[in-house]
Design a protein around this motif. Sequence first.
Motif, PDB file in Angstrom:
ATOM      1  N   PRO A 136      50.874  45.851  47.271  1.00  0.00           N
ATOM      2  CA  PRO A 136      49.788  46.790  46.912  1.00  0.00           C
ATOM      3  C   PRO A 136      48.648  46.031  46.253  1.00  0.00           C
ATOM      4  O   PRO A 136      48.854  45.204  45.389  1.00  0.00           O
ATOM      5  CB  PRO A 136      50.466  47.749  45.925  1.00  0.00           C
ATOM      6  N   GLY A 137      47.445  46.331  46.660  1.00  0.00           N
ATOM      7  CA  GLY A 137      46.294  45.700  46.033  1.00  0.00           C
ATOM      8  C   GLY A 137      45.724  44.530  46.779  1.00  0.00           C
ATOM      9  O   GLY A 137      44.648  44.053  46.431  1.00  0.00           O
ATOM     10  N   VAL A 138      46.414  44.027  47.795  1.00  0.00           N
ATOM     11  CA  VAL A 138      45.891  42.871  48.513  1.00  0.00           C
ATOM     12  C   VAL A 138      44.578  43.213  49.203  1.00  0.00           C
ATOM     13  O   VAL A 138      43.667  42.398  49.257  1.00  0.00           O
ATOM     14  CB  VAL A 138      46.930  42.368  49.531  1.00  0.00           C
ATOM     15  N   VAL A 139      44.476  44.440  49.704  1.00  0.00           N
ATOM     16  CA  VAL A 139      43.275  44.829  50.431  1.00  0.00           C
ATOM     17  C   VAL A 139      42.072  44.829  49.503  1.00  0.00           C
ATOM     18  O   VAL A 139      41.031  44.235  49.803  1.00  0.00           O
ATOM     19  CB  VAL A 139      43.466  46.217  51.077  1.00  0.00           C
ATOM     20  N   PHE A 140      42.185  45.466  48.339  1.00  0.00           N
ATOM     21  CA  PHE A 140      41.020  45.536  47.458  1.00  0.00           C
ATOM     22  C   PHE A 140      40.706  44.172  46.861  1.00  0.00           C
ATOM     23  O   PHE A 140      39.540  43.853  46.608  1.00  0.00           O
ATOM     24  CB  PHE A 140      41.228  46.592  46.371  1.00  0.00           C
ATOM     25  N   LEU A 141      41.703  43.323  46.661  1.00  0.00           N
ATOM     26  CA  LEU A 141      41.428  41.975  46.172  1.00  0.00           C
ATOM     27  C   LEU A 141      40.702  41.150  47.221  1.00  0.00           C
ATOM     28  O   LEU A 141      39.816  40.361  46.911  1.00  0.00           O
ATOM     29  CB  LEU A 141      42.724  41.286  45.753  1.00  0.00           C
ATOM     30  N   LEU A 145      37.165  39.444  46.379  1.00  0.00           N
ATOM     31  CA  LEU A 145      37.081  37.989  46.294  1.00  0.00           C
ATOM     32  C   LEU A 145      36.657  37.341  47.598  1.00  0.00           C
ATOM     33  O   LEU A 145      36.215  36.190  47.582  1.00  0.00           O
ATOM     34  CB  LEU A 145      38.440  37.420  45.849  1.00  0.00           C
ATOM     35  N   GLY A 146      36.802  38.046  48.710  1.00  0.00           N
ATOM     36  CA  GLY A 146      36.430  37.439  49.979  1.00  0.00           C
ATOM     37  C   GLY A 146      37.274  36.211  50.268  1.00  0.00           C
ATOM     38  O   GLY A 146      38.504  36.247  50.217  1.00  0.00           O
ATOM     39  N   ALA A 147      36.603  35.102  50.537  1.00  0.00           N
ATOM     40  CA  ALA A 147      37.303  33.848  50.839  1.00  0.00           C
ATOM     41  C   ALA A 147      37.369  32.913  49.639  1.00  0.00           C
ATOM     42  O   ALA A 147      37.629  31.722  49.794  1.00  0.00           O
ATOM     43  CB  ALA A 147      36.619  33.146  52.013  1.00  0.00           C
ATOM     44  N   ILE A 148      37.117  33.411  48.440  1.00  0.00           N
ATOM     45  CA  ILE A 148      37.189  32.581  47.237  1.00  0.00           C
ATOM     46  C   ILE A 148      38.638  32.208  46.981  1.00  0.00           C
ATOM     47  O   ILE A 148      39.508  33.075  46.876  1.00  0.00           O
ATOM     48  CB  ILE A 148      36.593  33.321  46.027  1.00  0.00           C
ATOM     49  N   ARG A 149      38.910  30.903  46.856  1.00  0.00           N
ATOM     50  CA  ARG A 149      40.288  30.430  46.760  1.00  0.00           C
ATOM     51  C   ARG A 149      40.617  29.807  45.420  1.00  0.00           C
ATOM     52  O   ARG A 149      41.798  29.579  45.133  1.00  0.00           O
ATOM     53  CB  ARG A 149      40.561  29.406  47.873  1.00  0.00           C
ATOM     54  N   ASN A 150      39.661  29.494  44.602  1.00  0.00           N
ATOM     55  CA  ASN A 150      39.937  28.796  43.343  1.00  0.00           C
ATOM     56  C   ASN A 150      40.288  29.784  42.237  1.00  0.00           C
ATOM     57  O   ASN A 150      39.705  29.800  41.161  1.00  0.00           O
ATOM     58  CB  ASN A 150      38.739  27.942  42.926  1.00  0.00           C
TER      59      ASN A 150
END
Length: 452
Positions: A136-141, A145-150
């Motif tokens: 749950p929450g992966v979609v809104f994250l 964040l888009g493609a931000i990985r840091n």
Amino acid sequence: FGGDLDVSTGPSGAAEEEVEGSGEDLVLLNILEARGAASSGGESVALRLMNLLTRIEDLSHILVWCNPRGSSTDPEALVLENGHALSLVELPRLKLRFRPERGADGQTRFHLIDHAGWFISDRYAYGGEAVDEIRPGVVFLSELLGAIRNCIVIENFAQEVKVLMVNHDVYRPQVKGNPFSTELVFERGSVGWQQVMQTHYYLYEVHASHAFLVPPTVASALYLVLLNLLQRDYARAFHTIENSIGSVDTLFTPEEQWVFDQFARTNDDGHPDAHACRLKLTLAVVYSDNKCGWKTHEELDSYYAKLPHVSADCRLSLEEELDLVRRCSSGTNRIKNRLDYLKTVCPPVGFKEFAPPSSEAKEVTFKSVAPKWGGQPWMKLCGVGLEYLDSNGTQLTRVHYKPPGSKPGSVPPGLAPGGAAGVPGGGGQGSGRVDSAELSRALAAAMGGGAP
């Protein structure tokens, strides 16, 4: 290291204080061996942890401290595949420390030692570390964040969520064949970053609506805008400037100035919305002595040149345009024409040189720039026939050219020592004779008439 390393003290002064009561030695785990063990057989706890932490730090700067085999007296200790009990994970360059603790529900979580009550989230896993199911929450994250990985996601038992984002030195490399690349490179060993930053990470609170991030400081807001702008998420960058930065009327701190200077790396981005974001940043610091890394009149001229292509989310208001026009060091024809238009449709309060609004229709005459290339001479050339060019055109005898990126004194590829390749009677490097018939055929092809 080739194997485990026994130490008689803790990993740092603060870590010693945490473990000195036990009087036991700690073992520094060789992470490469843990990765190898996981690849040969099932999933490793150490491997999952390293896959997560390498999003924010290099493997060489992640220290995993364990109690030796059989030495741990805690029945709830997290025992790894090699028999060691994991005691502490330290990221000294980021000044972050995590300790595994088992909760009342029987689950072991990695808690941040310096932020009581917060732990690495598994319920809101993001970025590929959740492999069993869609949490749950992966979609809104992903939307936030888009493609931000840091970054990593942390939460507490009140189900509040924060994003821990490391403020590394970052840039967007130029990728051949992909002019609109969004790949970012983080310089984790940047000396300037280590010297300027007091805190090497920012904690962004996720709003209860899960609609946006809440930056705690101006520096964190600037860094979030920088990442969005580098990843070409212009609408989110524009709204963050508007809602989180607002208007700055004081000098930047060294940390804020360092982040603000990084925006100069976006000057090569000629997207219409990128111009709008840089102008919005100009407005944010216009009432302070902070200087931008671009010229306002150049950005504004480019913005007006591409105005039909600027998205609705990144449009400047008429009042903002007037404020920018007044602060330009010089005015191009586009800026002057736009100013005449703005004076007519939006006479603002406080600008004495503007006449009061009137209900009568007014006419604004725009002054165009005389074209340096093309325009009427080219149209006349397209209107004449090929026979006229052959009979009245003068012969081109010499052509000088310089290939892009060539060094002074170098011979361009394919150029014969005596002249241009395949062209007799060349006149030295970068020159050659061109027959009038060849020129006529080239002009005919350019005008769509084909070869005679």
